[in-house]
Design a protein around this motif. Structure first.
Motif, PDB file in Angstrom:
ATOM      1  N   ILE A 160       0.912  -1.212   0.032  1.00  0.00           N
ATOM      2  CA  ILE A 160      -0.174  -0.012   0.046  1.00  0.00           C
ATOM      3  C   ILE A 160       0.775   1.211  -0.034  1.00  0.00           C
ATOM      4  N   THR A 161       0.668   1.966  -1.035  1.00  0.00           N
ATOM      5  CA  THR A 161       1.620   3.289  -1.043  1.00  0.00           C
ATOM      6  C   THR A 161       0.658   4.507  -1.842  1.00  0.00           C
ATOM      7  N   LYS A 162       1.295   5.515  -1.529  1.00  0.00           N
ATOM      8  CA  LYS A 162       0.830   6.896  -2.213  1.00  0.00           C
ATOM      9  C   LYS A 162       2.117   7.700  -3.010  1.00  0.00           C
ATOM     10  N   ASN A 163       3.157   6.952  -2.961  1.00  0.00           N
ATOM     11  CA  ASN A 163       4.389   7.298  -3.518  1.00  0.00           C
ATOM     12  C   ASN A 163       4.952   6.847  -4.770  1.00  0.00           C
ATOM     13  N   ALA A 164       5.172   7.473  -5.651  1.00  0.00           N
ATOM     14  CA  ALA A 164       5.563   6.928  -7.000  1.00  0.00           C
ATOM     15  C   ALA A 164       6.885   6.102  -6.776  1.00  0.00           C
ATOM     16  N   VAL A 165       7.871   6.335  -5.725  1.00  0.00           N
ATOM     17  CA  VAL A 165       8.902   5.770  -5.548  1.00  0.00           C
ATOM     18  C   VAL A 165       9.097   4.332  -5.948  1.00  0.00           C
ATOM     19  N   ILE A 166       7.665   3.853  -5.890  1.00  0.00           N
ATOM     20  CA  ILE A 166       7.576   2.160  -6.094  1.00  0.00           C
ATOM     21  C   ILE A 166       8.071   1.853  -7.493  1.00  0.00           C
ATOM     22  N   LEU A 167       8.022   2.686  -8.481  1.00  0.00           N
ATOM     23  CA  LEU A 167       8.543   2.513  -9.546  1.00  0.00           C
ATOM     24  C   LEU A 167      10.120   2.063  -9.651  1.00  0.00           C
ATOM     25  N   ARG A 168      10.774   2.527  -8.699  1.00  0.00           N
ATOM     26  CA  ARG A 168      12.176   2.225  -8.704  1.00  0.00           C
ATOM     27  C   ARG A 168      12.538   0.808  -8.662  1.00  0.00           C
ATOM     28  N   ASP A 169      11.453   0.074  -8.039  1.00  0.00           N
ATOM     29  CA  ASP A 169      11.385  -1.270  -7.613  1.00  0.00           C
ATOM     30  C   ASP A 169      10.723  -2.210  -8.810  1.00  0.00           C
ATOM     31  N   ASN A 227      -1.688  -1.575  -4.072  1.00  0.00           N
ATOM     32  CA  ASN A 227      -2.669  -0.639  -3.826  1.00  0.00           C
ATOM     33  C   ASN A 227      -2.208   0.639  -3.739  1.00  0.00           C
ATOM     34  N   ILE A 228      -2.443   1.437  -4.795  1.00  0.00           N
ATOM     35  CA  ILE A 228      -2.069   2.900  -4.785  1.00  0.00           C
ATOM     36  C   ILE A 228      -3.182   3.709  -4.115  1.00  0.00           C
ATOM     37  N   SER A 229      -2.647   4.764  -3.355  1.00  0.00           N
ATOM     38  CA  SER A 229      -3.999   5.584  -2.557  1.00  0.00           C
ATOM     39  C   SER A 229      -3.957   6.994  -3.534  1.00  0.00           C
ATOM     40  N   ILE A 230      -5.115   7.400  -3.914  1.00  0.00           N
ATOM     41  CA  ILE A 230      -5.152   8.649  -4.450  1.00  0.00           C
ATOM     42  C   ILE A 230      -6.660   9.214  -4.074  1.00  0.00           C
ATOM     43  N   ILE A 243      -0.694  14.469  -8.431  1.00  0.00           N
ATOM     44  CA  ILE A 243      -1.886  13.219  -8.633  1.00  0.00           C
ATOM     45  C   ILE A 243      -1.330  12.544 -10.028  1.00  0.00           C
ATOM     46  N   GLN A 244      -0.639  13.490 -10.817  1.00  0.00           N
ATOM     47  CA  GLN A 244      -0.159  12.980 -12.133  1.00  0.00           C
ATOM     48  C   GLN A 244       0.760  11.866 -12.005  1.00  0.00           C
ATOM     49  N   LYS A 245       1.732  11.951 -11.071  1.00  0.00           N
ATOM     50  CA  LYS A 245       2.767  10.885 -10.652  1.00  0.00           C
ATOM     51  C   LYS A 245       1.984   9.720 -10.176  1.00  0.00           C
ATOM     52  N   LYS A 246       0.817   9.707  -9.460  1.00  0.00           N
ATOM     53  CA  LYS A 246       0.210   8.573  -8.765  1.00  0.00           C
ATOM     54  C   LYS A 246      -0.654   7.972  -9.917  1.00  0.00           C
ATOM     55  N   LEU A 247      -1.221   8.777 -10.786  1.00  0.00           N
ATOM     56  CA  LEU A 247      -1.727   8.056 -11.983  1.00  0.00           C
ATOM     57  C   LEU A 247      -1.018   7.434 -13.003  1.00  0.00           C
ATOM     58  N   LYS A 248       0.227   8.059 -13.031  1.00  0.00           N
ATOM     59  CA  LYS A 248       1.424   7.362 -14.023  1.00  0.00           C
ATOM     60  C   LYS A 248       1.944   6.129 -13.217  1.00  0.00           C
ATOM     61  N   THR A 249       1.938   6.178 -12.205  1.00  0.00           N
ATOM     62  CA  THR A 249       2.230   4.968 -11.422  1.00  0.00           C
ATOM     63  C   THR A 249       1.328   3.869 -11.540  1.00  0.00           C
ATOM     64  N   ILE A 250       0.019   3.999 -11.321  1.00  0.00           N
ATOM     65  CA  ILE A 250      -1.019   2.954 -11.810  1.00  0.00           C
ATOM     66  C   ILE A 250      -0.659   2.491 -13.251  1.00  0.00           C
ATOM     67  N   LYS A 251      -0.520   3.474 -14.204  1.00  0.00           N
ATOM     68  CA  LYS A 251      -0.249   3.027 -15.352  1.00  0.00           C
ATOM     69  C   LYS A 251       0.909   2.157 -15.784  1.00  0.00           C
ATOM     70  N   GLU A 266      -9.170   3.990 -16.203  1.00  0.00           N
ATOM     71  CA  GLU A 266      -8.352   4.797 -17.508  1.00  0.00           C
ATOM     72  C   GLU A 266      -7.024   4.225 -17.349  1.00  0.00           C
ATOM     73  N   HIS A 267      -6.506   4.130 -16.275  1.00  0.00           N
ATOM     74  CA  HIS A 267      -5.009   4.191 -16.076  1.00  0.00           C
ATOM     75  C   HIS A 267      -4.729   2.704 -15.869  1.00  0.00           C
ATOM     76  N   GLY A 268      -5.517   1.747 -15.628  1.00  0.00           N
ATOM     77  CA  GLY A 268      -5.402   0.330 -15.646  1.00  0.00           C
ATOM     78  C   GLY A 268      -5.837  -0.172 -14.465  1.00  0.00           C
ATOM     79  N   ALA A 269      -6.118   0.391 -13.414  1.00  0.00           N
ATOM     80  CA  ALA A 269      -6.666  -0.378 -12.246  1.00  0.00           C
ATOM     81  C   ALA A 269      -7.774  -1.292 -12.185  1.00  0.00           C
ATOM     82  N   LEU A 270      -7.459  -2.458 -11.592  1.00  0.00           N
ATOM     83  CA  LEU A 270      -8.341  -3.496 -11.874  1.00  0.00           C
ATOM     84  C   LEU A 270      -9.497  -3.433 -10.976  1.00  0.00           C
ATOM     85  N   SER A 271      -9.442  -2.644  -9.714  1.00  0.00           N
ATOM     86  CA  SER A 271     -10.713  -2.487  -8.887  1.00  0.00           C
ATOM     87  C   SER A 271     -10.270  -1.203  -8.010  1.00  0.00           C
TER      88      SER A 271
END
Length: 357
Positions: free
Chosen positions: A166-175, A191-194, A212-220, A254-259
């Protein structure tokens, strides 16, 4: 007494008393006046990283309405500064305040990877999904410095053990490299919190989270790599962001979340004081209205500890939020399923390598 000056980059604007401590610390007005006269800050706003040495790292979750059985938190306290965060109260267990201390005094568990490895290698352990960030965000700013979460993910991969994040930070993409390997064995769900599509609102509610844009990009990006993503549209705060639920659901879909999941805000313990003080400073024109709307969702109180109702809310306003969520699922998530994680591989890898027989 507290200065009326806004503390930039922080959610909470004061330290509330710790209910476990006998004495209360406060700044006297004459000291604050002296600081103003001298052009000095009464206290440092710099984040402190404090190492601690727990004996265990995996926690069993007893609450029946949380949706997880086990969690682990590489850090206590969170620099994101989300004003509504339920985890604030836990900082009092460590002798700190749930207010500014929660954001400025971050407890760091450098031994988390070793403790995790010992736990899941134990002969009596049977694989269950362990959720990173059951309490505080595992990808908060401290993670860029200490990389504890990444090391924990390496342990999960080594032992083929399922992990939720569970995170609300785009740093997850580092991994992303490790996440892709975990996902190849169906071992990870994210789980991405927005909470809003308005940057102005986001900056007020959660000042040090990703945009917000970074969070949506992370989901995508995660979704494009077939890593399952659930969006946490939480909490819904009537009078602040609850009217955005349909638009939020559409955007994450629209950015790909399943739920998606959501909660109705509740302000337990010290959070009630912290939130009330904050909203009167951040949104003075609607502070009383928002507080009354929250009360309407919880039987006349901003504090609600009733299992089953505490995160759902009740009454007309809560019902409207739930109706919007139902409509959002029908419109934007029909036919989508968040997959179950694989609990079967771990037993073969308990010694760090697959058994041949």
């Amino acid at each position: 007494m507290q200065s009326n000056k806004t503390i930039k980059g922080r959610g909470a604007q004061k330290n509330t008393p710790n209910k476990f401590l006998q004495h209360i610390y406060e700044m006297r007005e004459d000291f604050l006046e002296f600081c103003r006269h001298e052009g000095e800050e009464p206290e440092s706003n710099k984040t402190q990283y404090i190492p601690i040495f727990p004996k265990t790292i995996v926690n069993k979750v007893d609450s029946p309405d949380v949706g997880m059985l086990y969690s682990m938190n590489p850090y206590q306290g969170c620099e994101h500064g989300c004003i509504y965060c339920y985890a604030r109260n836990t900082h009092e267990y460590w002798g700190y305040s749930a207010g500014l201390d929660f954001e400025r005094r971050i407890l760091v568990k450098k031994s988390a990877p070793e403790l995790l490895e010992a736990k899941i290698k134990h002969k009596k352990w049977v694989a269950q999904t362990i959720v990173l960030s059951g309490n505080t965000d595992c990808y908060q700013p401290a993670e860029q410095k200490f990389e504890i979460t990444r090391k924990c993910l390496e342990v999960f991969l080594k032992y083929r053990h399922p992990v939720g994040i569970i995170t609300k930070n785009a740093v997850i993409l580092r991994d992303l490299d490790i996440l892709k390997e975990l996902n190849a064995h169906q071992l990870v769900g994210v789980n991405i919190s927005i909470t809003s599509l308005s940057e102005k609102t986001r900056r007020k509610l959660e000042p040090r989270t990703a945009s917000i844009q970074k969070k949506l990009k992370t989901i995508k990006v995660l979704s494009e790599n077939n890593i399952p993503v659930n969006a946490m549209l939480a909490p819904m705060i009537p009078g602040i962001n609850s009217h955005e639920l349909l638009k939020l659901a559409k955007a994450v879909s629209e950015h790909g979340a399943l739920s998606f999941g959501f909660t109705v805000v509740r302000l337990n313990g010290a959070i009630g004081q912290i939130f009330s003080d904050w909203i009167k400073k951040a949104m003075p024109d609607r502070a009383e209205k928002v507080l009354h709307l929250i009360q309407d969702c919880h039987g006349g109180s901003i504090n609600d500890s009733r299992f089953g109702l505490r995160t759902r809310g009740e009454g007309k306003i809560a019902d409207q939020i739930h109706d919007m969520a139902k409509l959002a699922r029908q419109r934007y998530f029909k036919g989508r399923v968040f997959p179950a994680l694989n609990h079967e591989l771990h037993e073969q890898y308990k010694n760090g390598q697959m058994k041949l027989f």
